[in-house]
Enzyme design. Structure first.
Site, PDB file in Angstrom:
ATOM      1  N   HIS A   1      40.561  28.960 129.618  1.00  0.00           N
ATOM      2  CA  HIS A   1      40.681  29.282 131.045  1.00  0.00           C
ATOM      3  C   HIS A   1      40.381  30.767 131.282  1.00  0.00           C
ATOM      4  CE1 HIS A   1      45.345  30.257 130.859  1.00  0.00           C
ATOM      5  NE2 HIS A   1      44.663  30.915 129.963  1.00  0.00           N
TER       6      HIS A   1
ATOM      7  N   GLU B   1      45.690  26.914 138.456  1.00  0.00           N
ATOM      8  CA  GLU B   1      46.797  27.358 137.614  1.00  0.00           C
ATOM      9  C   GLU B   1      48.185  27.020 138.166  1.00  0.00           C
ATOM     10  OE1 GLU B   1      46.674  28.406 134.574  1.00  0.00           O
ATOM     11  OE2 GLU B   1      44.560  28.957 134.314  1.00  0.00           O
TER      12      GLU B   1
ATOM     13  N   ASP C   1      48.395  33.197 139.792  1.00  0.00           N
ATOM     14  CA  ASP C   1      48.888  34.494 139.327  1.00  0.00           C
ATOM     15  C   ASP C   1      48.288  35.675 140.090  1.00  0.00           C
ATOM     16  OD1 ASP C   1      46.416  35.142 138.102  1.00  0.00           O
ATOM     17  OD2 ASP C   1      47.074  34.489 136.125  1.00  0.00           O
TER      18      ASP C   1
ATOM     19  N   HIS D   1      43.559  38.172 136.450  1.00  0.00           N
ATOM     20  CA  HIS D   1      42.689  38.326 135.289  1.00  0.00           C
ATOM     21  C   HIS D   1      41.222  38.155 135.699  1.00  0.00           C
ATOM     22  CE1 HIS D   1      46.569  36.566 133.997  1.00  0.00           C
ATOM     23  NE2 HIS D   1      46.481  37.426 133.000  1.00  0.00           N
TER      24      HIS D   1
ATOM     25  N   ASP E   1      42.755  36.727 141.512  1.00  0.00           N
ATOM     26  CA  ASP E   1      43.307  36.449 140.190  1.00  0.00           C
ATOM     27  C   ASP E   1      43.878  37.740 139.606  1.00  0.00           C
ATOM     28  OD1 ASP E   1      43.751  35.492 137.555  1.00  0.00           O
ATOM     29  OD2 ASP E   1      41.892  34.343 137.536  1.00  0.00           O
TER      30      ASP E   1
END
Length: 309
Positions: free
Chosen positions: A143, A274, A231, A128, A126
């Site tokens: 999320h 996502e 992402d 994040h 990820d």
């Protein structure tokens, strides 16, 4: 290659974000032929279709920024039970849906591992860290909270379901991190979570830190959950995500991770999170996720078809 018994579970939620579109993710992965790709590799695949939830009433949270709290709480509760109910020796792949889903899927797999006297490890791919509490989230998009929740951080009581088993922070390896809020940075500084951000990957590569983590999972005879957020990938190759962050993993870096995971034979569950088909370009991101999943389940480099996008 040993044939696996795989269960596909669609999680059509975009409740964790104010940007719509992720609810179309599960069907986009099916349209990109995820099931047939796995069957072609010799695996048994059961597609259970898409889940649906009926939100229960929840109290208002003091953080007025929080979005869709009732729906998010219900998704986490229902997914935790569904995830737990997938028996050992079957590998669930949860088709997202935004990354809120991992609050439920990981919690359920942690409970399953604990029931078998084993520990759950998580490979978090990820941009994040998703370490916000309900109180610290400035965006109100939940999320961004699953890791804080399934590691048992305070602040979720009375909203998200009580955890029967948590994931030890030291059992988490995050790779590809490159967008961290100040509250998350403080949490990571005092946490035992292993973080390999994109600078570390630039300097050290993918293989050595990943192999070290896989060796720990194998030594502990642990279960391994892989949570892949679109992402994590560079937006040049995977545009279908509402939280694009430049400088993500390349095509070959991502495939190397999946090939090493296959070689390890340690993966017991997976999230594909996502995917927002509304932002895609002729399905290229959905197709890439299917290719990556196929690599994890045994497609070799020389078997990979050449596609025109």
């Amino acid at each position: 290659m040993t044939a696996k018994d795989i269960v596909l579970v669609g999680v059509p939620t975009d409740s964790g974000s104010k940007r719509g579109g992720c609810l179309m993710g599960p069907d986009a992965l099916r349209t990109a032929e995820l099931g047939p790709a796995l069957i072609d590799l010799g695996h048994k695949v059961e597609d259970r279709g898409n889940l649906a939830v009926a939100p229960r009433a929840v109290s208002d949270h003091p953080n007025a920024n929080i979005h869709a709290l009732a729906e998010c709480c219900q998704w986490v509760e229902d997914l935790s039970e569904v995830s737990f109910q997938v028996a050992d020796k079957r590998i669930p792949i949860f088709l997202g849906g935004d990354h809120l889903l991992s609050g439920g899927t990981v919690a359920g797999r942690a409970r399953r591992a604990a029931e078998e006297g084993r520990e759950l490890f998580v490979l978090w791919l990820d941009a994040h860290p998703d370490l916000h509490s309900l109180a610290s989230s400035q965006s109100g998009n939940l999320h961004g909270t699953p890791v804080a929740y399934f590691t048992g951080q305070p602040g979720f009581e009375g909203f998200f379901p009580a955890l029967e088993a948590t994931v030890k922070p030291e059992n988490i390896c995050m790779m590809g991190i490159r967008s961290v809020d100040s509250a998350e940075r403080q949490e990571l500084a005092q946490s035992e979570i292993q973080v390999k951000d994109m600078r570390a990957i630039d300097e050290q590569g993918i293989a050595r830190p990943l192999q070290a983590f896989l060796d720990r999972v194998a030594e502990a005879k642990g279960h391994l959950h892989v949570s892949l957020d679109v992402d994590f990938l560079d937006p040049e190759i995977a545009p279908a995500v509402g939280t694009t962050v430049p400088g993500g993993a390349t095509f070959r870096e991502a495939h190397l991770i999946m090939e090493m995971l296959h070689d390890s034979d340690l993966v017991t569950s997976m999230d594909l999170a996502e995917l927002n088909p509304f932002l895609d370009e002729r399905g290229r991101t959905a197709k890439l996720l299917v290719d990556l999943t196929a690599s994890l389940f045994g497609r070799r480099l020389l078997d990979r078809p050449t596609r025109s996008y």
